[in-house]
Design a protein around this motif. Structure first.
Motif, PDB file in Angstrom:
ATOM      1  N   ALA A  84     -16.352 -28.040  27.818  1.00  0.00           N
ATOM      2  CA  ALA A  84     -17.763 -27.699  27.720  1.00  0.00           C
ATOM      3  C   ALA A  84     -17.911 -26.516  26.780  1.00  0.00           C
ATOM      4  O   ALA A  84     -17.011 -25.691  26.659  1.00  0.00           O
ATOM      5  CB  ALA A  84     -18.334 -27.348  29.093  1.00  0.00           C
ATOM      6  N   SER A  85     -19.048 -26.450  26.110  1.00  0.00           N
ATOM      7  CA  SER A  85     -19.386 -25.319  25.255  1.00  0.00           C
ATOM      8  C   SER A  85     -20.302 -24.411  26.075  1.00  0.00           C
ATOM      9  O   SER A  85     -21.474 -24.709  26.272  1.00  0.00           O
ATOM     10  CB  SER A  85     -20.095 -25.821  23.994  1.00  0.00           C
ATOM     11  OG  SER A  85     -20.304 -24.774  23.074  1.00  0.00           O
ATOM     12  N   THR A  86     -19.734 -23.317  26.572  1.00  0.00           N
ATOM     13  CA  THR A  86     -20.389 -22.495  27.586  1.00  0.00           C
ATOM     14  C   THR A  86     -20.940 -21.206  26.978  1.00  0.00           C
ATOM     15  O   THR A  86     -20.181 -20.421  26.397  1.00  0.00           O
ATOM     16  CB  THR A  86     -19.399 -22.158  28.715  1.00  0.00           C
ATOM     17  OG1 THR A  86     -18.880 -23.381  29.255  1.00  0.00           O
ATOM     18  CG2 THR A  86     -20.077 -21.366  29.817  1.00  0.00           C
ATOM     19  N   PRO A  87     -22.249 -20.955  27.088  1.00  0.00           N
ATOM     20  CA  PRO A  87     -22.832 -19.770  26.444  1.00  0.00           C
ATOM     21  C   PRO A  87     -22.379 -18.463  27.080  1.00  0.00           C
ATOM     22  O   PRO A  87     -22.321 -18.333  28.301  1.00  0.00           O
ATOM     23  CB  PRO A  87     -24.345 -19.974  26.624  1.00  0.00           C
ATOM     24  CG  PRO A  87     -24.489 -20.944  27.746  1.00  0.00           C
ATOM     25  CD  PRO A  87     -23.269 -21.803  27.729  1.00  0.00           C
ATOM     26  N   VAL A  88     -22.058 -17.502  26.207  1.00  0.00           N
ATOM     27  CA  VAL A  88     -21.634 -16.166  26.651  1.00  0.00           C
ATOM     28  C   VAL A  88     -22.409 -15.116  25.864  1.00  0.00           C
ATOM     29  O   VAL A  88     -22.989 -15.405  24.815  1.00  0.00           O
ATOM     30  CB  VAL A  88     -20.115 -15.948  26.471  1.00  0.00           C
ATOM     31  CG1 VAL A  88     -19.324 -16.922  27.339  1.00  0.00           C
ATOM     32  CG2 VAL A  88     -19.708 -16.080  25.008  1.00  0.00           C
ATOM     33  N   SER A  89     -22.376 -13.890  26.368  1.00  0.00           N
ATOM     34  CA  SER A  89     -23.180 -12.817  25.796  1.00  0.00           C
ATOM     35  C   SER A  89     -22.614 -12.254  24.505  1.00  0.00           C
ATOM     36  O   SER A  89     -23.319 -11.581  23.750  1.00  0.00           O
ATOM     37  CB  SER A  89     -23.329 -11.688  26.812  1.00  0.00           C
ATOM     38  OG  SER A  89     -22.049 -11.229  27.243  1.00  0.00           O
ATOM     39  N   GLY A  90     -21.362 -12.501  24.224  1.00  0.00           N
ATOM     40  CA  GLY A  90     -20.748 -11.952  23.021  1.00  0.00           C
ATOM     41  C   GLY A  90     -19.241 -11.925  23.167  1.00  0.00           C
ATOM     42  O   GLY A  90     -18.650 -12.764  23.856  1.00  0.00           O
ATOM     43  N   PHE A  91     -18.614 -10.943  22.537  1.00  0.00           N
ATOM     44  CA  PHE A  91     -17.159 -10.831  22.549  1.00  0.00           C
ATOM     45  C   PHE A  91     -16.648 -10.671  23.973  1.00  0.00           C
ATOM     46  O   PHE A  91     -17.177  -9.880  24.759  1.00  0.00           O
ATOM     47  CB  PHE A  91     -16.715  -9.646  21.701  1.00  0.00           C
ATOM     48  CG  PHE A  91     -15.225  -9.470  21.651  1.00  0.00           C
ATOM     49  CD1 PHE A  91     -14.442 -10.254  20.833  1.00  0.00           C
ATOM     50  CD2 PHE A  91     -14.607  -8.510  22.449  1.00  0.00           C
ATOM     51  CE1 PHE A  91     -13.065 -10.096  20.795  1.00  0.00           C
ATOM     52  CE2 PHE A  91     -13.238  -8.338  22.421  1.00  0.00           C
ATOM     53  CZ  PHE A  91     -12.460  -9.141  21.591  1.00  0.00           C
ATOM     54  N   LEU A  92     -15.600 -11.416  24.326  1.00  0.00           N
ATOM     55  CA  LEU A  92     -15.007 -11.369  25.660  1.00  0.00           C
ATOM     56  C   LEU A  92     -13.677 -10.636  25.627  1.00  0.00           C
ATOM     57  O   LEU A  92     -12.899 -10.799  24.677  1.00  0.00           O
ATOM     58  CB  LEU A  92     -14.758 -12.782  26.203  1.00  0.00           C
ATOM     59  CG  LEU A  92     -15.862 -13.436  27.029  1.00  0.00           C
ATOM     60  CD1 LEU A  92     -17.128 -13.583  26.214  1.00  0.00           C
ATOM     61  CD2 LEU A  92     -15.388 -14.792  27.552  1.00  0.00           C
ATOM     62  N   PRO A  93     -13.363  -9.866  26.670  1.00  0.00           N
ATOM     63  CA  PRO A  93     -12.005  -9.326  26.792  1.00  0.00           C
ATOM     64  C   PRO A  93     -11.017 -10.466  27.009  1.00  0.00           C
ATOM     65  O   PRO A  93     -11.392 -11.573  27.431  1.00  0.00           O
ATOM     66  CB  PRO A  93     -12.096  -8.411  28.013  1.00  0.00           C
ATOM     67  CG  PRO A  93     -13.253  -8.934  28.796  1.00  0.00           C
ATOM     68  CD  PRO A  93     -14.228  -9.483  27.794  1.00  0.00           C
ATOM     69  N   GLY A  94      -9.754 -10.192  26.734  1.00  0.00           N
ATOM     70  CA  GLY A  94      -8.750 -11.241  26.765  1.00  0.00           C
ATOM     71  C   GLY A  94      -8.678 -12.007  28.065  1.00  0.00           C
ATOM     72  O   GLY A  94      -8.575 -13.246  28.068  1.00  0.00           O
ATOM     73  N   ASP A  95      -8.724 -11.302  29.202  1.00  0.00           N
ATOM     74  CA  ASP A  95      -8.562 -12.008  30.468  1.00  0.00           C
ATOM     75  C   ASP A  95      -9.692 -12.999  30.718  1.00  0.00           C
ATOM     76  O   ASP A  95      -9.473 -14.109  31.220  1.00  0.00           O
ATOM     77  CB  ASP A  95      -8.422 -11.021  31.632  1.00  0.00           C
ATOM     78  CG  ASP A  95      -9.543 -10.001  31.719  1.00  0.00           C
ATOM     79  OD1 ASP A  95     -10.398  -9.956  30.817  1.00  0.00           O
ATOM     80  OD2 ASP A  95      -9.553  -9.238  32.707  1.00  0.00           O
TER      81      ASP A  95
END
Length: 252
Positions: A84-95
């Motif tokens: 799935a292409s899941t919306p996120v707020s921006g850059f994610l930390p690695g974990d």
């Protein structure tokens, strides 16, 4: 909302970064920028992108004139590979990033570059994320490779040196990967798919193309802000899936 909940169930670390895409909020100008970006890339890609990318573009229903609705993309992608292409707020930390990959949820930004920044944006936007990455998620072997990569990295989250080496595998495949098909070099990495300037340079012989060899890739440093001097060409996507499994033993 039900689709989003289904896509994000089981995500713990990534949960604070998950958002909803406001597709209706995109302006006519933004849809126009998307259309211009796609129109600039597709003539070259129809000749030089790998067959799997072009097939995926059609399978997930990307429009050449309107920004993608991530829910609709995921609804077509899910039955093929479970992604799935899941919306996120921006850059994610690695974990959080690796947790999402391991769950077959690709973290997707929803903002789009401005017309003034069409040639380059230092931070990935929806054009890079969806146009560049997501069509490849419709290919079963690539999809399995990407999930396995996420699982391996999630298990090594407390080992930065191992993650740095594995990051090179991601960079030279998912971001800047090349593949030999029908005797020609084809592109599949999102950094090449979404960048007209860098892709044109690579296809014109502006960088060294080496045969993919895992130890060489794991040892190859790169600069995210520069044109790539060295890239690696695989013979098949099974090769990078096997490389991800082999890399786990080398850095684990």
């Amino acid at each position: 909302m039900a689709v989003i909940l289904e896509q994000t169930s089981g995500l713990r670390v990534a949960q604070p970064f998950l958002i909803e895409q406001d597709w209706a909020g995109y302006t006519a100008e933004q849809h126009g920028v998307w259309g211009e970006l796609v129109a600039r890339r597709m003539p070259q890609l129809r000749n030089h992108a790998c067959a799997e990318y072009l097939d995926g573009f059609e399978q997930i229903g990307l429009s050449e004139t309107a920004l993608p609705d991530l829910g609709a993309v995921s609804a077509r992608l899910g039955p093929r590979t479970g992604w799935a292409s899941t919306p996120v707020s921006g850059f994610l930390p690695g974990d959080a990033f690796f947790e999402m990959l391991a769950a077959r949820r690709f973290p997707t930004t929803t903002w789009l570059r401005s017309r003034e920044a069409m040639d380059y944006t230092p931070e990935p936007d929806i054009f890079h994320d969806v146009f560049g990455h997501v069509p490849m998620h419709a290919h079963p072997v690539f999809a399995d490779f990407l999930q396995h990569y996420g699982q391996v990295c999630a298990n090594l989250i407390d080992r930065p040196e191992a993650l740095e080496r594995l990051g090179r595998l991601f960079w030279f495949t998912v971001e800047f990967g090349l593949i030999r098909q029908a005797g020609e070099i084809k592109v599949y990495g999102s950094g090449l798919i979404s960048s007209h300037g860098e892709c044109t340079r690579v296809l014109a012989g502006g960088c060294e193309v080496r045969e993919f060899e895992l130890d060489a890739v794991l040892g190859q440093e790169f600069d995210t802000g520069a044109m790539q001097p060295v890239l690696y060409a695989v013979e098949s996507f099974e090769q990078i899936y096997e490389a991800a499994k082999e890399a786990e033993g080398k850095v684990g």
